[in-house]
Scaffold this motif. Sequence first.
Motif, PDB file in Angstrom:
ATOM      1  N   HIS A 135      24.628 -13.787 -97.065  1.00 56.11           N
ATOM      2  CA  HIS A 135      23.342 -14.377 -96.666  1.00 56.11           C
ATOM      3  C   HIS A 135      23.155 -14.124 -95.175  1.00 56.11           C
ATOM      4  O   HIS A 135      24.104 -13.757 -94.485  1.00 56.11           O
ATOM      5  N   ALA A 136      21.935 -14.320 -94.694  1.00 54.64           N
ATOM      6  CA  ALA A 136      21.674 -14.090 -93.275  1.00 54.64           C
ATOM      7  C   ALA A 136      22.517 -15.054 -92.451  1.00 54.64           C
ATOM      8  O   ALA A 136      22.540 -16.248 -92.719  1.00 54.64           O
ATOM      9  N   ALA A 137      23.237 -14.535 -91.479  1.00 54.46           N
ATOM     10  CA  ALA A 137      24.087 -15.379 -90.646  1.00 54.46           C
ATOM     11  C   ALA A 137      24.285 -14.691 -89.310  1.00 54.46           C
ATOM     12  O   ALA A 137      24.092 -13.479 -89.194  1.00 54.46           O
ATOM     13  N   ASP A 138      24.648 -15.470 -88.301  1.00 52.56           N
ATOM     14  CA  ASP A 138      24.824 -14.919 -86.961  1.00 52.56           C
ATOM     15  C   ASP A 138      26.285 -14.515 -86.787  1.00 52.56           C
ATOM     16  O   ASP A 138      27.172 -15.361 -86.733  1.00 52.56           O
ATOM     17  N   ILE A 139      26.516 -13.230 -86.690  1.00 52.66           N
ATOM     18  CA  ILE A 139      27.889 -12.721 -86.631  1.00 52.66           C
ATOM     19  C   ILE A 139      28.623 -13.216 -85.371  1.00 52.66           C
ATOM     20  O   ILE A 139      29.822 -13.446 -85.391  1.00 52.66           O
ATOM     21  N   PHE A 140      27.864 -13.411 -84.282  1.00 50.88           N
ATOM     22  CA  PHE A 140      28.507 -13.868 -83.038  1.00 50.88           C
ATOM     23  C   PHE A 140      28.983 -15.318 -83.171  1.00 50.88           C
ATOM     24  O   PHE A 140      29.965 -15.714 -82.564  1.00 50.88           O
ATOM     25  N   LEU A 141      28.231 -16.104 -83.961  1.00 57.29           N
ATOM     26  CA  LEU A 141      28.650 -17.485 -84.175  1.00 57.29           C
ATOM     27  C   LEU A 141      29.712 -17.580 -85.253  1.00 57.29           C
ATOM     28  O   LEU A 141      30.763 -18.171 -85.068  1.00 57.29           O
ATOM     29  N   GLU A 142      29.422 -16.974 -86.401  1.00 57.90           N
ATOM     30  CA  GLU A 142      30.290 -17.182 -87.558  1.00 57.90           C
ATOM     31  C   GLU A 142      31.626 -16.460 -87.429  1.00 57.90           C
ATOM     32  O   GLU A 142      32.656 -17.010 -87.764  1.00 57.90           O
ATOM     33  N   LEU A 143      31.600 -15.221 -86.976  1.00 51.61           N
ATOM     34  CA  LEU A 143      32.863 -14.493 -86.795  1.00 51.61           C
ATOM     35  C   LEU A 143      33.347 -14.573 -85.350  1.00 51.61           C
ATOM     36  O   LEU A 143      34.535 -14.652 -85.084  1.00 51.61           O
ATOM     37  N   GLY A 144      32.388 -14.535 -84.440  1.00 47.63           N
ATOM     38  CA  GLY A 144      32.744 -14.448 -83.023  1.00 47.63           C
ATOM     39  C   GLY A 144      33.354 -15.729 -82.487  1.00 47.63           C
ATOM     40  O   GLY A 144      34.179 -15.710 -81.576  1.00 47.63           O
ATOM     41  N   TRP A 145      32.938 -16.848 -83.069  1.00 52.93           N
ATOM     42  CA  TRP A 145      33.382 -18.132 -82.529  1.00 52.93           C
ATOM     43  C   TRP A 145      34.900 -18.220 -82.432  1.00 52.93           C
ATOM     44  O   TRP A 145      35.460 -18.593 -81.402  1.00 52.93           O
ATOM     45  N   HIS A 146      35.572 -17.873 -83.543  1.00 53.03           N
ATOM     46  CA  HIS A 146      37.040 -17.982 -83.579  1.00 53.03           C
ATOM     47  C   HIS A 146      37.671 -17.166 -82.455  1.00 53.03           C
ATOM     48  O   HIS A 146      38.566 -17.614 -81.762  1.00 53.03           O
ATOM     49  N   GLN A 147      37.167 -15.947 -82.321  1.00 55.38           N
ATOM     50  CA  GLN A 147      37.736 -15.039 -81.339  1.00 55.38           C
ATOM     51  C   GLN A 147      37.486 -15.541 -79.922  1.00 55.38           C
ATOM     52  O   GLN A 147      38.375 -15.563 -79.081  1.00 55.38           O
ATOM     53  N   LEU A 148      36.246 -15.944 -79.683  1.00 56.18           N
ATOM     54  CA  LEU A 148      35.877 -16.371 -78.330  1.00 56.18           C
ATOM     55  C   LEU A 148      36.578 -17.666 -77.948  1.00 56.18           C
ATOM     56  O   LEU A 148      37.030 -17.825 -76.808  1.00 56.18           O
ATOM     57  N   ASP A 149      36.649 -18.605 -78.900  1.00 58.22           N
ATOM     58  CA  ASP A 149      37.306 -19.884 -78.617  1.00 58.22           C
ATOM     59  C   ASP A 149      38.747 -19.638 -78.174  1.00 58.22           C
ATOM     60  O   ASP A 149      39.214 -20.180 -77.174  1.00 58.22           O
ATOM     61  N   TRP A 150      39.419 -18.760 -78.909  1.00 66.88           N
ATOM     62  CA  TRP A 150      40.815 -18.481 -78.575  1.00 66.88           C
ATOM     63  C   TRP A 150      40.926 -17.703 -77.261  1.00 66.88           C
ATOM     64  O   TRP A 150      41.775 -17.981 -76.417  1.00 66.88           O
ATOM     65  N   LEU A 151      40.032 -16.724 -77.100  1.00 75.88           N
ATOM     66  CA  LEU A 151      40.046 -15.895 -75.888  1.00 75.88           C
ATOM     67  C   LEU A 151      39.886 -16.759 -74.634  1.00 75.88           C
ATOM     68  O   LEU A 151      40.640 -16.635 -73.665  1.00 75.88           O
ATOM     69  N   LEU A 152      38.884 -17.650 -74.671  1.00 70.15           N
ATOM     70  CA  LEU A 152      38.623 -18.484 -73.500  1.00 70.15           C
ATOM     71  C   LEU A 152      39.752 -19.478 -73.261  1.00 70.15           C
ATOM     72  O   LEU A 152      40.129 -19.747 -72.117  1.00 70.15           O
ATOM     73  N   ALA A 153      40.292 -20.017 -74.354  1.00 70.32           N
ATOM     74  CA  ALA A 153      41.369 -21.000 -74.214  1.00 70.32           C
ATOM     75  C   ALA A 153      42.615 -20.355 -73.611  1.00 70.32           C
ATOM     76  O   ALA A 153      43.398 -21.008 -72.932  1.00 70.32           O
ATOM     77  N   THR A 154      42.789 -19.053 -73.854  1.00 67.51           N
ATOM     78  CA  THR A 154      44.017 -18.386 -73.415  1.00 67.51           C
ATOM     79  C   THR A 154      43.838 -17.627 -72.103  1.00 67.51           C
ATOM     80  O   THR A 154      44.729 -17.600 -71.261  1.00 67.51           O
ATOM     81  N   PHE A 155      42.680 -17.007 -71.937  1.00 69.23           N
ATOM     82  CA  PHE A 155      42.489 -16.144 -70.763  1.00 69.23           C
ATOM     83  C   PHE A 155      41.464 -16.684 -69.765  1.00 69.23           C
ATOM     84  O   PHE A 155      41.152 -16.025 -68.784  1.00 69.23           O
ATOM     85  N   GLY A 156      40.899 -17.845 -70.040  1.00 74.26           N
ATOM     86  CA  GLY A 156      40.011 -18.461 -69.056  1.00 74.26           C
ATOM     87  C   GLY A 156      38.544 -18.160 -69.267  1.00 74.26           C
ATOM     88  O   GLY A 156      38.135 -17.670 -70.327  1.00 74.26           O
ATOM     89  N   ASP A 157      37.759 -18.426 -68.234  1.00 81.28           N
ATOM     90  CA  ASP A 157      36.307 -18.337 -68.351  1.00 81.28           C
ATOM     91  C   ASP A 157      35.809 -16.897 -68.366  1.00 81.28           C
ATOM     92  O   ASP A 157      36.511 -15.974 -67.994  1.00 81.28           O
ATOM     93  N   VAL A 158      34.544 -16.777 -68.782  1.00 77.55           N
ATOM     94  CA  VAL A 158      33.900 -15.472 -68.886  1.00 77.55           C
ATOM     95  C   VAL A 158      32.896 -15.304 -67.755  1.00 77.55           C
ATOM     96  O   VAL A 158      32.168 -16.240 -67.421  1.00 77.55           O
TER      97      VAL A 158
END
Lengths: 319, 327
Positions: A154-177
């Motif tokens: 179904h229509a969904a936002d790839i940055f939110l649905e898939l990206g969230w996991h990656q970004l949450d971990w990335l920021l938690a480990t490597f800091g701000d963007v």
Amino acid sequence: MISIGLLGSGKQLEQRFEAWTKINHVNIVAIVKSDDQDDVPKQMKDVKVKNFEDLKSGEIDLIDICVPLDERAALIRQAAQFSVNVACDIPIAQSIEEMISVIKVCQANDVHLFPVGTLRFSPVYQNATQQVLDGAIGQPGVMRLAYGDQHPGHAADIFLELGWHQLDWLLATFGDVDHVIAKQVKTTRASGQSVEYAVMTVRMADNSIAHVELSWAETQRTYSFEFTGDAGMLEFDSCASQPITIHTDKPVLSKRSSDATLTVSILERQLAHIVNGLTGVEAPLVTPDALLKVMRVAMAARQSVETGKPVYIERGGSV
Amino acid sequence: MKIGVISFAHLHAYAYADVVANHPNAELTAIWDDDATRGQEAAAQFNAHFYQDLDTLLTQDIDAVIVCSENARHKEHVLKAAQQKKHILCEKPIATEVADALEMIQACEDHSVTLQVAYPVRFIPAIRETKDIIQSGEMGEIIAVNATNHGQMPGGWFVEKELSGGGSATDHIVHIMDALRWMFQDEAKSVYAEFDTRFYDIAVEDCGSVLLEMESGMVVSIDPSWSRPNVYPTWGNVTMKLIGTEGTLYVDAFKQHALYYNDKEGKLSEQPWADDMNEQLISDFIDCVKTGRKPSISGVDGLRTLEVVKGAYASNDIKKPVQIEHT
């Protein structure tokens, strides 16, 4: 004992119920149906099915919400207004404004908001975080992350649905963007099935460079990372890490995913953390500020796809 | 056919020279190097004559030369060789400036000599098979490519900008770019790049991320970083994940190897056993000179990839996407 209510429907509700039954110090006291179906899976039939409004004050300590993205924010707000702590699948909102309003309502009613689904409970990512924080790779240089799955259909936002996991971990480990640029392609297979792909270059505040691939063009869930620094490199690929592969006379060789072969599942680890958070044993791992930061980067990526340019992240702005 | 080698500054010269020396249709007869010791050693190794003076070498009875000097000196050496009507295999990148590449292409045309650019990746069996699979349509339309050409930091003149033209971006973008142009018959339309120096104390970039949009609309990302640690079991990699409408293809070009756990030296190393890409590249060049056919990898191919590198540097400078200008 923590009294839990589960809100949702279908397979996801069953899966959540199953996981909660394995958690200590928890009583599942109510199922709140998010659809009009009368049927409740048989393993849940001893639990009272209720409407949200019919919950008595103080009856539950936490409601675990597993519903589609567009229904989440309203239900979280409603639960918070009943002074009930909330667990909810990530992402918990569809826009920065919605995210802020959800966080504000939770704060105003003094309830915790626990996102469910974060990679921070996945042992391979936990291990990587620890290695990075211990200086195993030295000064970070280039971080490559990839996450892929079948298209949700179904229509969904790839940055939110898939990206969230990656970004949450990335920021938690490597800091701000500092800034992000992203590209996205959407098309269909000959069968008509949707295919979607996105790639981001994320420049971190410390100037290290992250390359994040999000793919809804896979036939199964795959995830990999490679972190390089001036003192070493850490790499992982889910496709090359199955502890068990099975070869039978069936044409396709069967593999169990590497993170399914665990004594305590990732979901159960998260739920145990929620209980520890509510009983004061642990501080909640994902803070409202972290949620908001991830949302800002995901939205910046989406904006970058539209403008074709890098988008710089506003600093500060905690709720 | 007699072949000379102009400079062993680039390590690939040794691999190429070895192929020529063992080739049934070719002879390695002449070597020039501005580093006389290096040149004499190579001449002894390959049983060839060492010339102190490049002009003298170029007036000998040789048919072709292989140019493996520092990137910024390719132009000087190619122009000289063309003038003496020698066919040329030039190490990549063709040049460090677009204007130089144009001048080199023109000179070779004027003197009717072959100019081939050394892109051995096209000859890797796994890459050739990937091209066949893509062209068969099995993967549907390819919408995106996630590629890496990682390496260890080579040091030496590679990190001296006047000689190399740049760091890891100059060294590594072109291999992927050339392979993609060849596989898809597609050109880069715009590029956005971020480069930095984060691994080593050097004056050129050692890492980065490049995002491209091709004329066809295909999205390409290239990681050209010198990010392989010293203990990495090989020099680097060439990988591509091709996302198609009907499936995803992942190719690891150097996957055909055995892993060697070496207690004697305390290290792990890849022992490649694939068909030798350098042998195929050199054989193709020899065949091209012999038959007079058009080179399979032309000077223009070298130019097109250089334009992408230049666009990427420009984008990194202004932190905005840059349209690729095709001269």
